[in-house]
Write an enzyme that holds these catalytic residues in place. Structure first.
Site, PDB file in Angstrom:
ATOM      1  N   CYS A  77       0.726  -1.137   0.020  1.00 64.63           N
ATOM      2  CA  CYS A  77      -0.037   0.079   0.103  1.00 64.63           C
ATOM      3  C   CYS A  77       0.831   1.344  -0.087  1.00 64.63           C
ATOM      4  O   CYS A  77       1.580   1.421  -0.952  1.00 64.63           O
ATOM      5  CB  CYS A  77      -0.798  -0.079   0.897  1.00 64.63           C
ATOM      6  SG  CYS A  77      -2.355   0.914   1.027  1.00 64.63           S
ATOM      7  N   HIS A 191      -4.159  -4.804   0.071  1.00 66.93           N
ATOM      8  CA  HIS A 191      -3.400  -5.377   1.178  1.00 66.93           C
ATOM      9  C   HIS A 191      -3.488  -7.166   1.044  1.00 66.93           C
ATOM     10  O   HIS A 191      -4.674  -7.566   1.218  1.00 66.93           O
ATOM     11  CB  HIS A 191      -4.456  -5.184   2.263  1.00 66.93           C
ATOM     12  CG  HIS A 191      -4.213  -3.387   2.509  1.00 66.93           C
ATOM     13  ND1 HIS A 191      -3.034  -3.095   3.475  1.00 66.93           N
ATOM     14  CD2 HIS A 191      -4.715  -2.525   2.181  1.00 66.93           C
ATOM     15  CE1 HIS A 191      -3.109  -1.727   3.596  1.00 66.93           C
ATOM     16  NE2 HIS A 191      -4.050  -1.268   2.854  1.00 66.93           N
ATOM     17  N   GLU A 193      -2.663  -9.101   3.194  1.00 66.46           N
ATOM     18  CA  GLU A 193      -2.962  -9.702   4.671  1.00 66.46           C
ATOM     19  C   GLU A 193      -4.624  -9.761   4.627  1.00 66.46           C
ATOM     20  O   GLU A 193      -4.760 -10.305   5.862  1.00 66.46           O
ATOM     21  CB  GLU A 193      -2.042  -8.709   5.708  1.00 66.46           C
ATOM     22  CG  GLU A 193      -2.856  -7.538   5.788  1.00 66.46           C
ATOM     23  CD  GLU A 193      -2.248  -6.410   4.961  1.00 66.46           C
ATOM     24  OE1 GLU A 193      -1.802  -6.811   3.620  1.00 66.46           O
ATOM     25  OE2 GLU A 193      -2.243  -5.251   5.265  1.00 66.46           O
TER      26      GLU A 193
END
Lengths: 211, 251
Positions: A77, A191, A193
């Site tokens: 990001c 993202h 994650e």
């Protein structure tokens, strides 16, 4: 051990949890000196580009030195945007500059539709929040095992330009680089994650290069 | 193209999901982590955990719940219910929440929106607005819909955006629990007044209600609880229905 750089932009909990889920060993370096033992370096990030100002010359030098020694670097990001020369979001705040180009604000496109219009004809919303597709443009370690049309989770208002380093492109009003890779440098605008199995796969691809 | 998001809401009390659930194959139907895993398999785009009791005593249980869910699924996780202070938000974020949802506290203390946006980024701050139709406007209510806030939903959404909110979670009190469909008119009014995403909530009954809220309602995301909990429809079946109607989804 992968160094997860904490420069105070948001919390690292999610990234740590995702890396733990793929059995990657991670530490958070307390000082730039501790980067020297990293098998790879991840620069995460949420929020404003100016937060990267906390990555002062001592951090930049340490990260560049490790990169120079052939260890891989991943920006997530804002961490990816920081790999470029800079961003419109904070013009006086230089990026690391390992990738050419500068990040820009996603545009607004006002269609001015009536209440009965389909959602797609509504004004473009910025920030770009949600799941969007990756158009993988070339083979690269970062996108190995990523099926065509895979969707990942984005939340951002600024984006990196589509340059020769883009290995995946995403569209929101205009195309932008959603994954970049050049040698040992890679970055993801979304993202991983928070992108379920696809995201974990992309993180695993990085971890593989950091052995 | 950006997908329209389907969000499942888990109402949690003392670590258990409190609405009735009768999924097959769950060891413990009330366990939030187990339910989260199930939804994740069905390609839910996001989860909201709502602390429906929200007392000091339930805080610790809530943090454990957030931790357990964040350990299981790697999709965005928002937490709401009783977040009144910066410390409440910090506890949720430290436990693994990606976003916190402010409702009563945002009205009572609007600078809290900015404080949290500065600390965690706007993407981490949802302002939840509960509203109902009142003559010519949409009246905002707080304290779980029990007290009028003396403001208009469209105006309040604009102000929340200006103060740093990253998303609006708009619940129609009139429709909540009725299964009569989302309030598309209200959703469109708010969605077109702001540039941040609007999540529609309240009234989901059938698959076509979601088609409506994404077209006529101009919603960016839609949230539901019981329609998924009772397994009246799977998330996957809903998304296939949306795709068949030309609405972009993640499948």
């Amino acid at each position: 051990m992968i160094a997860l750089v904490d420069y105070g932009a948001g919390n690292l909990t999610s990234v740590k949890k995702a890396l733990a889920a793929i059995h990657a060993e991670v530490y958070v370096p307390a000082s730039p000196r501790e980067i020297a033992r990293a098998s790879g370096v991840i620069v995460p990030g949420v929020g404003h580009f100016s937060a990267t100002r906390a990555l002062d010359p001592s951090w930049r030098d340490a990260i560049l030195a490790r990169l120079g020694e052939g260890r891989p670097l991943l920006g997530i990001c804002v961490g990816m945007q920081w790999l470029f020369e800079g961003s419109e979001e904070a013009p006086d705040c230089p990026g690391l500059g390992v990738l050419a180009g500068s990040c820009f604000r996603l545009g607004r496109r006002i269609a001015g539709g009536s209440a009965d219009d389909a959602g797609s004809r509504d004004a473009l919303k910025v920030p770009h929040v949600g799941w969007n597709s990756l158009l993988v443009t070339c083979e690269a370690p970062a996108v190995e095992g990523v099926s065509p049309g895979s969707q990942v989770y984005f939340t951002h208002s600024y984006a990196a330009p589509v340059t020769g380093e883009a290995v995946a492109i995403t569209e929101h009003g205009q195309p932008f680089a959603s994954i970049v890779q050049r040698g040992q440098v890679s970055g993801v605008q979304f993202h991983p994650e928070k992108s379920s199995d696809v995201g974990l796969r992309i993180l695993r691809n990085f971890v593989e290069t950091a052995r | 193209m950006l997908s329209k998001r389907i969000i499942a809401c888990l109402d949690v009390r003392n670590g258990q999901v409190v609405k009735g659930i009768n999924f097959e194959g769950l060891r413990n139907a009330g366990d939030p982590a187990e339910l989260a895993r199930r939804y994740n398999r069905e390609l839910i785009d996001e989860l909201v955990i709502l602390d429906v009791t929200a007392t000091i005593e339930t805080r610790r249980a809530m943090a454990d719940t957030i931790r357990a869910v964040a350990h299981e699924v790697f999709i965005p996780l928002a937490v709401g219910g009783g977040i009144r202070t910066e410390d409440d938000a910090a506890a949720a974020v430290e436990a693994g929440a990606d976003k916190v949802s402010l409702n009563t506290a945002a009205i009572a203390n609007p600078p809290l929106i900015t404080t949290l946006a500065n600390r965690y980024g706007s993407q981490a701050v949802i302002v939840a607005i509960d509203a109902k139709r009142s003559d010519d406007h949409y009246a905002v209510y707080v304290r779980s819909g029990s007290a009028a806030a003396e403001c208009d939903a469209v105006e309040w959404a604009r102000e929340a955006e200006a103060r740093g909110a990253g998303e609006i979670l708009l619940t129609s009190i009139d429709r909540d629990g009725t299964k009569a469909g989302f309030d598309c008119q209200m959703t469109a009014a708010v969605s077109r007044a702001v540039s941040i995403p609007v999540i529609a909530s309240g009234g989901a009954g059938g698959l076509d209600d979601f088609v409506d809220v994404f077209t006529r309602g101009a919603a960016d995301a839609a949230l539901a609880a019981s329609i998924f909990h009772y397994a009246e429809t799977s998330v996957h079946a809903l998304k296939e229905h949306l795709r068949a109607h030309g609405i972009p989804v993640r499948l």
